[in-house]
Design an enzyme around this catalytic site. Structure first.
Site, PDB file in Angstrom:
ATOM      1  N   VAL A  12       0.907  -1.308  -0.139  1.00 23.91           N
ATOM      2  CA  VAL A  12      -0.268  -0.146  -0.047  1.00 23.91           C
ATOM      3  C   VAL A  12       0.721   1.304   0.068  1.00 23.91           C
ATOM      4  CG1 VAL A  12      -1.853   1.163   1.311  1.00 23.91           C
ATOM      5  CG2 VAL A  12      -2.029  -1.264   1.114  1.00 23.91           C
ATOM      6  N   ALA A  59       2.859  -1.654   8.980  1.00 27.27           N
ATOM      7  CA  ALA A  59       2.417  -2.594   9.996  1.00 27.27           C
ATOM      8  C   ALA A  59       3.168  -4.012   9.891  1.00 27.27           C
ATOM      9  CB  ALA A  59       0.927  -2.944   9.640  1.00 27.27           C
ATOM     10  N   TYR A 124      -2.377 -11.413  15.157  1.00 26.07           N
ATOM     11  CA  TYR A 124      -2.307 -10.039  14.218  1.00 26.07           C
ATOM     12  C   TYR A 124      -3.697  -9.381  14.556  1.00 26.07           C
ATOM     13  CZ  TYR A 124      -3.094  -7.522   9.840  1.00 26.07           C
ATOM     14  OH  TYR A 124      -3.277  -6.811   8.590  1.00 26.07           O
ATOM     15  N   LYS A 128      -3.953  -5.373  15.882  1.00 25.73           N
ATOM     16  CA  LYS A 128      -4.519  -4.321  14.781  1.00 25.73           C
ATOM     17  C   LYS A 128      -5.775  -3.616  15.720  1.00 25.73           C
ATOM     18  CE  LYS A 128      -3.689  -3.294  11.168  1.00 25.73           C
ATOM     19  NZ  LYS A 128      -2.331  -2.430  10.614  1.00 25.73           N
TER      20      LYS A 128
END
Ligand code: NAP
Length: 291
Positions: A12, A59, A124, A128
């Site tokens: 991204v 991330a 994960y 997040k």
């Protein structure tokens, strides 16, 4: 507009550094310039850039590996994100942050809306979600954009893995009971740039909160693999076999229903991503060098 971008070499981040270029001055960091696991590195990078907008595309994204190193996942995806949010607040900047469908357990049938209760199935997803909650608690001007099943022409992703495996193997056995929206990083970056361009940082900050932002439509991993096969000129019926999740062991559990409703994003900002099929064709064509 001065924009600080983290994770510039990620799927991204790489697309964002291109999509954002027309909007102003982009100060793009890789891990060596801004390490989310090191608070002093975050503070130094943000204060030297003094941006109006911070976009966090960095991330810890290794979903299965996170089961073995939850401390690292939390340091990057939760504690590092909290420091970033504190710095955004101090600088009176807008923080745009990406999150994931994996905050949900996937047991409900309809697509998830922003108000649905998260319940992550894996480390994960937990890390997040902790990052999301830190941002909301610190309450800097922010947009949390939850997306899903990201792929691009570069990086580690399902699309590139399927292309490689189709060339190497006679038969691919692919999970058909997890449903979601494969989202092209290029489309995500373009939509993020459109949000900023159309509304500006101040107006976005006034409508702070969580928004779902995925490709429109949905399919299974098997459906995604079959579509990739067709683009590669391979007959999926002969080569791509559907299997249940139980037949494909992974360290991390994954939600069966990963579908996110994008209605809030459209209603509030008039922004919608193309269908997953249309974006897949674009990504495939780009890789083939025909666009
Ligand atoms: N990939 C997906 O399927 C998916 C699905 C839903 C949501 N998302 C979210 O979308 C966002 C972008 O994901 P992506 O697919 O672009 O991920 P990606 O391709 O794995 O890129 C992540 C980037 O973060 C960097 N990074 C990792 N640890 C870091 C640290 N401690 N400090 C600074 N940078 C660090 C990586 O740098 P290195 O190259 O040095 O490791 C990499 O450039 C993330 O917030 C992710 O959680 C992704």
């Amino acid at each position: 507009m001065r924009i600080l971008l983290t994770g510039r070499n990620g799927q991204v981040g790489w697309e964002l550094s291109r999509a954002l270029a027309p909007l102003g001055e982009i100060i793009a960091y890789d891990r060596s310039g801004l390490d989310l696991a090191a608070a002093d590195s975050i503070v130094a990078a943000v204060r030297s850039a003094s941006p109006a907008v911070l976009i966090n595309a960095a991330a810890y994204t290794a979903v299965d590996q996170a089961e073995r190193e939850p401390e690292v996942a939390h340091a990057v995806n939760a504690r590092g994100v909290a420091v970033l949010a504190e710095e955004a607040k101090r600088a009176r900047a807008l923080l745009i942050h990406y999150s994931t469908d994996y905050v949900f357990d996937g047991v409900q049938d309809p697509p998830y809306v922003e108000e649905d209760e998260p319940n992550p199935l894996n480390v994960y997803g937990l890390s997040k979600l902790a990052g999301e909650r830190a941002i909301r608690q610190i309450d800097c001007a922010h947009l949390i954009l939850r997306t899903s099943w990201v792929y691009a022409e570069r990086g580690r992703n399902f699309f590139l893995t399927m292309r490689r495996l189709l060339a190497e193997k006679r038969e691919l056995r692919i999970v058909s009971d997890q449903i979601g929206a494969p989202t092209f990083a290029g489309a995500l970056a373009a939509a993020t740039a459109t949000l900023l361009d159309d509304h500006g940082a101040t107006a976005l900050g006034e409508r702070r909160g969580v928004y779902h932002m995925t490709a429109s439509g949905s399919t299974s991993w098997h459906g995604f693999a079959a579509a990739i096969a067709r683009l590669e000129g391979v007959d999926p019926l002969a080569r791509v076999v559907p299997i249940p999740s139980e037949a494909y062991a992974t360290a991390a559990r994954r939600p069966k229903n990963s579908r996110l409703s994008n209605e809030k994003l459209l209603r509030e900002f008039g922004v919608a991503l193309p269908s997953w099929e249309a974006s897949l064709a674009v990504c495939h064509a780009r890789l083939a060098g025909t666009r």
